[in-house]
Write a protein that holds these residues in place. Structure first.
Motif, short mmCIF file in Angstrom:
data_model
loop_
_atom_site.label_atom_id
_atom_site.label_comp_id
_atom_site.label_asym_id
_atom_site.label_seq_id
_atom_site.Cartn_x
_atom_site.Cartn_y
_atom_site.Cartn_z
N MET A 1 6.83 -16.90 4.33
CA MET A 1 6.68 -15.67 3.54
C MET A 1 6.92 -15.97 2.07
SD MET A 1 8.78 -12.10 3.94
CE MET A 1 8.49 -10.72 2.83
N ALA A 2 6.01 -15.54 1.20
CA ALA A 2 6.13 -15.79 -0.24
C ALA A 2 7.28 -14.99 -0.83
CB ALA A 2 4.82 -15.43 -0.93
N ALA A 3 7.80 -15.48 -1.93
CA ALA A 3 8.89 -14.79 -2.63
C ALA A 3 8.39 -13.44 -3.13
CB ALA A 3 9.39 -15.64 -3.79
N PRO A 4 9.24 -12.41 -3.07
CA PRO A 4 8.82 -11.06 -3.45
C PRO A 4 8.93 -10.79 -4.95
CG PRO A 4 11.07 -10.98 -2.69
CD PRO A 4 10.62 -12.43 -2.54
N ILE A 5 8.23 -9.77 -5.37
CA ILE A 5 8.41 -9.18 -6.70
C ILE A 5 9.21 -7.90 -6.51
CG2 ILE A 5 7.28 -8.09 -8.67
CD1 ILE A 5 4.89 -9.95 -8.16
N ILE A 6 10.31 -7.77 -7.25
CA ILE A 6 11.13 -6.55 -7.18
C ILE A 6 10.70 -5.59 -8.27
CG2 ILE A 6 13.46 -5.62 -7.18
CD1 ILE A 6 14.53 -8.40 -6.57
N VAL A 7 10.42 -4.37 -7.90
CA VAL A 7 10.07 -3.33 -8.87
C VAL A 7 11.17 -2.28 -8.86
CG1 VAL A 7 8.39 -1.60 -9.59
CG2 VAL A 7 7.60 -3.72 -8.49
N PHE A 8 11.99 -2.30 -9.91
CA PHE A 8 13.01 -1.27 -10.07
C PHE A 8 12.36 -0.02 -10.67
CE2 PHE A 8 15.75 -4.92 -9.69
CZ PHE A 8 16.89 -4.42 -9.06
N GLY A 9 12.66 1.14 -10.10
CA GLY A 9 12.04 2.38 -10.57
C GLY A 9 10.62 2.52 -10.07
N ALA A 10 10.38 2.12 -8.81
CA ALA A 10 9.01 2.10 -8.28
C ALA A 10 8.45 3.49 -8.05
CB ALA A 10 8.98 1.31 -6.98
N ASN A 11 9.29 4.52 -8.04
CA ASN A 11 8.78 5.87 -7.81
C ASN A 11 8.46 6.59 -9.12
OD1 ASN A 11 11.91 5.73 -7.45
ND2 ASN A 11 11.53 7.75 -8.34
N GLY A 12 8.61 5.93 -10.26
CA GLY A 12 8.20 6.51 -11.54
C GLY A 12 6.73 6.28 -11.78
N GLY A 13 6.20 6.86 -12.85
CA GLY A 13 4.77 6.77 -13.11
C GLY A 13 4.27 5.34 -13.27
N ILE A 14 4.88 4.56 -14.16
CA ILE A 14 4.45 3.19 -14.38
C ILE A 14 4.87 2.30 -13.23
CG2 ILE A 14 4.78 1.17 -15.86
CD1 ILE A 14 4.96 3.12 -18.24
N GLY A 15 6.07 2.50 -12.69
CA GLY A 15 6.53 1.71 -11.56
C GLY A 15 5.63 1.84 -10.36
N GLU A 16 5.20 3.05 -10.06
CA GLU A 16 4.31 3.26 -8.91
C GLU A 16 2.95 2.63 -9.14
OE1 GLU A 16 2.11 6.81 -6.37
OE2 GLU A 16 3.97 7.26 -7.45
N ALA A 17 2.41 2.81 -10.35
CA ALA A 17 1.11 2.20 -10.66
C ALA A 17 1.19 0.69 -10.56
CB ALA A 17 0.66 2.62 -12.06
N LEU A 18 2.29 0.11 -11.01
CA LEU A 18 2.47 -1.33 -10.93
C LEU A 18 2.58 -1.79 -9.47
CD1 LEU A 18 3.00 -4.11 -12.17
CD2 LEU A 18 5.42 -3.45 -12.42
N ALA A 19 3.36 -1.07 -8.68
CA ALA A 19 3.51 -1.43 -7.27
C ALA A 19 2.16 -1.38 -6.56
CB ALA A 19 4.50 -0.48 -6.60
N ARG A 20 1.37 -0.36 -6.84
CA ARG A 20 0.06 -0.24 -6.19
C ARG A 20 -0.86 -1.39 -6.61
NH1 ARG A 20 -0.74 4.29 -3.41
NH2 ARG A 20 0.69 6.05 -3.71
N ARG A 21 -0.85 -1.74 -7.87
CA ARG A 21 -1.71 -2.82 -8.35
C ARG A 21 -1.29 -4.16 -7.73
NH1 ARG A 21 -5.16 -4.27 -12.68
NH2 ARG A 21 -5.32 -2.07 -13.24
N LEU A 22 0.00 -4.42 -7.67
CA LEU A 22 0.48 -5.67 -7.08
C LEU A 22 0.18 -5.72 -5.58
CD1 LEU A 22 3.92 -5.92 -8.92
CD2 LEU A 22 1.94 -7.40 -9.28
N ALA A 23 0.32 -4.58 -4.92
CA ALA A 23 0.03 -4.53 -3.48
C ALA A 23 -1.44 -4.84 -3.22
CB ALA A 23 0.41 -3.17 -2.91
N ARG A 24 -2.33 -4.30 -4.06
CA ARG A 24 -3.77 -4.58 -3.89
C ARG A 24 -4.06 -6.06 -4.06
NH1 ARG A 24 -4.32 0.24 -6.97
NH2 ARG A 24 -4.81 -0.96 -8.86
N ALA A 25 -3.25 -6.73 -4.89
CA ALA A 25 -3.44 -8.16 -5.12
C ALA A 25 -2.79 -9.01 -4.03
CB ALA A 25 -2.88 -8.55 -6.48
N GLY A 26 -2.11 -8.35 -3.08
CA GLY A 26 -1.51 -9.08 -1.98
C GLY A 26 -0.12 -9.61 -2.23
#
Length: 247
Positions: A1-26
């Protein structure tokens, strides 16, 4: 399993957009927020692990980072990235502020980031990871009534550059400095259509930012594609920091 990226504040506007973009990239993700009700559904949707903590609780943040670095109950291969998407927008004249306002803005924007990075340093070093922090165009430009937030975010920029030097060559640290962006945090400024259009017209590109605009730069800085970039502050601001198309 690859090392994770931690997103603090993932439920905020930019945090959520970032999480979605990173998830799409796998990218494997570990999302954090202040409540299960807010961060849990997003994590489930993105097939990400998650935890709940107050970023000002150093022990809780340390626990979150340790959990993020574990793989099947054992220490994993480190932490590939950390995005601190927690912050505030405090806009008021100096006469309406008090000492506690400045202290609280500093604690949330700076000390919260320090808690997260300090806890993750070992894991980031192991994975040669990347850190992304967030500032504001108001640090460079100097806007009226922005003393609270600009002073705190100015400290974020100083923190980012200092840690980029301290952690080199093992960990990269960069800062993204947006202008006004359409997020829940900025609702008080973006909900008034007349005010919104007035602010948008001050930008060379004629609009305010969207969370995806900011997330695109943050995601790039968290990936290997930006592997020779560190210690930088990037204005993602529609030209607001450097261009004047009127007057």
């Amino acid at each position: 399993m690859a090392a994770p990226i931690i997103v603090f504040g993932a439920n905020g506007g930019i945090g959520e957009a970032l999480a979605r973009r990173l998830a799409r990239a796998g990218a494997p993700l570990f999302l954090t927020g202040r409540s299960v009700e807010k961060v849990g559904p997003l994590a489930d949707e993105l097939n990400a692990r998650y935890g709940v903590c107050d970023v000002l609780d150093e022990a809780a943040v340390s626990g979150i980072v340790q959990e993020a670095g574990r793989e099947e109950g054992r220490d994993g291969g480190g932490i590939a990235g950390l995005a601190y998407c927690v912050g505030s927008i405090d806009i008021k004249p100096l006469r309406a502020t008090n000492d506690e306002d400045f202290i609280q803005a500093y604690r949330l924007n700076v000390l919260g980031a320090v808690n997260a990075i300090r806890a993750a340093e070992k894991g980031l070093k192991a994975a040669k990871g990347s850190v992304v922090l967030f500032s504001t165009v108001a640090v460079q430009q100097g806007f009226a009534n922005h003393a609270l937030i600009a002073s705190a975010k100015g400290a974020v920029e100083g923190l980012g550059r200092s840690l980029a030097a301290e952690f080199a060559p093992h960990i990269r640290v960069n800062v993204v400095a947006p202008s006004l962006t359409r997020t829940p945090l900025a609702h008080g400024l973006t909900s008034n259509e007349q005010m919104l259009q007035s602010i948008a017209s001050l930008h060379a590109l004629g609009r305010i930012g969207e969370p995806e605009d900011i997330a695109a730069m943050a995601a790039f800085l968290l990936t290997r594609e930006s592997g020779w970039i560190t210690g930088q502050v990037y204005g993602v601001d529609g030209g607001r920091s450097s261009l004047r198309t009127k007057g």
